[in-house]
Write a protein that holds these residues in place. Structure first.
Motif, PDB file in Angstrom:
ATOM      1  N   TYR A  18      20.232  37.750 -12.585  1.00  0.00           N
ATOM      2  CA  TYR A  18      19.626  38.868 -11.874  1.00  0.00           C
ATOM      3  C   TYR A  18      20.547  39.302 -10.738  1.00  0.00           C
ATOM      4  O   TYR A  18      21.002  38.472  -9.957  1.00  0.00           O
ATOM      5  CB  TYR A  18      18.258  38.471 -11.324  1.00  0.00           C
ATOM      6  N   GLY A  47      20.697  42.102  -7.573  1.00  0.00           N
ATOM      7  CA  GLY A  47      19.952  43.076  -6.790  1.00  0.00           C
ATOM      8  C   GLY A  47      20.776  43.592  -5.636  1.00  0.00           C
ATOM      9  O   GLY A  47      21.314  42.811  -4.859  1.00  0.00           O
ATOM     10  N   ILE A  55      17.040  43.752  -4.380  1.00  0.00           N
ATOM     11  CA  ILE A  55      16.871  42.315  -4.153  1.00  0.00           C
ATOM     12  C   ILE A  55      15.423  41.905  -4.379  1.00  0.00           C
ATOM     13  O   ILE A  55      15.162  40.803  -4.866  1.00  0.00           O
ATOM     14  CB  ILE A  55      17.331  41.933  -2.726  1.00  0.00           C
ATOM     15  N   ALA A 106      14.829  41.328  -8.105  1.00  0.00           N
ATOM     16  CA  ALA A 106      15.788  40.325  -8.588  1.00  0.00           C
ATOM     17  C   ALA A 106      15.416  38.934  -8.081  1.00  0.00           C
ATOM     18  O   ALA A 106      15.402  37.967  -8.856  1.00  0.00           O
ATOM     19  CB  ALA A 106      17.207  40.687  -8.147  1.00  0.00           C
ATOM     20  N   GLN A 107      15.104  38.819  -6.816  1.00  0.00           N
ATOM     21  CA  GLN A 107      14.750  37.512  -6.260  1.00  0.00           C
ATOM     22  C   GLN A 107      13.443  37.004  -6.843  1.00  0.00           C
ATOM     23  O   GLN A 107      13.328  35.833  -7.203  1.00  0.00           O
ATOM     24  CB  GLN A 107      14.657  37.581  -4.743  1.00  0.00           C
ATOM     25  N   LYS A 108      12.457  37.876  -6.941  1.00  0.00           N
ATOM     26  CA  LYS A 108      11.166  37.444  -7.497  1.00  0.00           C
ATOM     27  C   LYS A 108      11.349  36.911  -8.917  1.00  0.00           C
ATOM     28  O   LYS A 108      10.838  35.840  -9.255  1.00  0.00           O
ATOM     29  CB  LYS A 108      10.156  38.583  -7.483  1.00  0.00           C
ATOM     30  N   ALA A 138      14.151  35.822 -10.392  1.00  0.00           N
ATOM     31  CA  ALA A 138      14.988  34.622 -10.407  1.00  0.00           C
ATOM     32  C   ALA A 138      14.196  33.385  -9.997  1.00  0.00           C
ATOM     33  O   ALA A 138      14.441  32.292 -10.508  1.00  0.00           O
ATOM     34  CB  ALA A 138      16.191  34.804  -9.484  1.00  0.00           C
ATOM     35  N   GLN A 139      13.225  33.564  -9.119  1.00  0.00           N
ATOM     36  CA  GLN A 139      12.441  32.433  -8.634  1.00  0.00           C
ATOM     37  C   GLN A 139      11.231  32.113  -9.499  1.00  0.00           C
ATOM     38  O   GLN A 139      10.740  30.994  -9.456  1.00  0.00           O
ATOM     39  CB  GLN A 139      11.974  32.684  -7.203  1.00  0.00           C
ATOM     40  N   THR A 140      10.742  33.083 -10.253  1.00  0.00           N
ATOM     41  CA  THR A 140       9.463  32.868 -10.943  1.00  0.00           C
ATOM     42  C   THR A 140       9.543  32.966 -12.458  1.00  0.00           C
ATOM     43  O   THR A 140       8.641  32.471 -13.139  1.00  0.00           O
ATOM     44  CB  THR A 140       8.408  33.877 -10.465  1.00  0.00           C
ATOM     45  N   ALA A 193      21.404  34.329  -9.797  1.00  0.00           N
ATOM     46  CA  ALA A 193      21.093  35.580  -9.108  1.00  0.00           C
ATOM     47  C   ALA A 193      22.206  35.875  -8.110  1.00  0.00           C
ATOM     48  O   ALA A 193      22.775  34.980  -7.510  1.00  0.00           O
ATOM     49  CB  ALA A 193      19.753  35.496  -8.397  1.00  0.00           C
ATOM     50  N   SER A 194      22.456  37.166  -7.936  1.00  0.00           N
ATOM     51  CA  SER A 194      23.353  37.640  -6.888  1.00  0.00           C
ATOM     52  C   SER A 194      22.551  38.671  -6.120  1.00  0.00           C
ATOM     53  O   SER A 194      22.155  39.709  -6.665  1.00  0.00           O
ATOM     54  CB  SER A 194      24.607  38.268  -7.499  1.00  0.00           C
ATOM     55  N   LEU A 195      22.293  38.352  -4.866  1.00  0.00           N
ATOM     56  CA  LEU A 195      21.405  39.195  -4.070  1.00  0.00           C
ATOM     57  C   LEU A 195      22.149  39.775  -2.888  1.00  0.00           C
ATOM     58  O   LEU A 195      22.914  39.117  -2.247  1.00  0.00           O
ATOM     59  CB  LEU A 195      20.207  38.371  -3.571  1.00  0.00           C
TER      60      LEU A 195
END
Length: 102
Positions: A77, A79, A84, A87-89, A91-93, A100-102
């Motif tokens: 992911y 973002g 972000i 993408a973060q959500k 990547a975490q869930t 991920a690259s945020l």
């Protein structure tokens, strides 16, 4: 090679974001770059942020999650700025995230 899901910044799915996705494709990656703004592109960050606020950040995140549906679990992911959030959500869930690259 990797499969990558790229989420755009507050200006929308600009030529710069499409160009970034194209560079990854030329390097051999499979890349998806959904339009979280449903065709809207803004010249200023203020206009883009106002649009995101008007539709709601939860809606932006939900559009990102919908873009991932039907794609393999093993995604990377990416973002940019506003991107972000989804993408973060994800990547975490979402099980199977490779990075991920945020």
């Amino acid at each position: 090679m990797a499969e990558v899901l790229v989420f755009h910044h507050g200006h929308g799915l600009t030529a710069g974001i499409r160009g970034f996705a194209a560079q990854l494709r030329r390097a051999g990656h499979t890349v998806h770059a959904p339009d979280l703004y449903e065709g809207q592109v803004f010249d200023s960050l203020e206009e883009g942020a106002a649009y995101a606020e008007s539709v709601g950040f939860d809606t932006i995140i939900a559009r990102g999650a919908a873009a991932a549906e039907g794609l393999p679990a093993e995604l990377i992911y990416v973002g940019f700025s506003l991107g972000i959030l989804p993408a973060q959500k994800l990547a975490q869930t979402r099980p199977g995230a490779k990075g991920a690259s945020l």
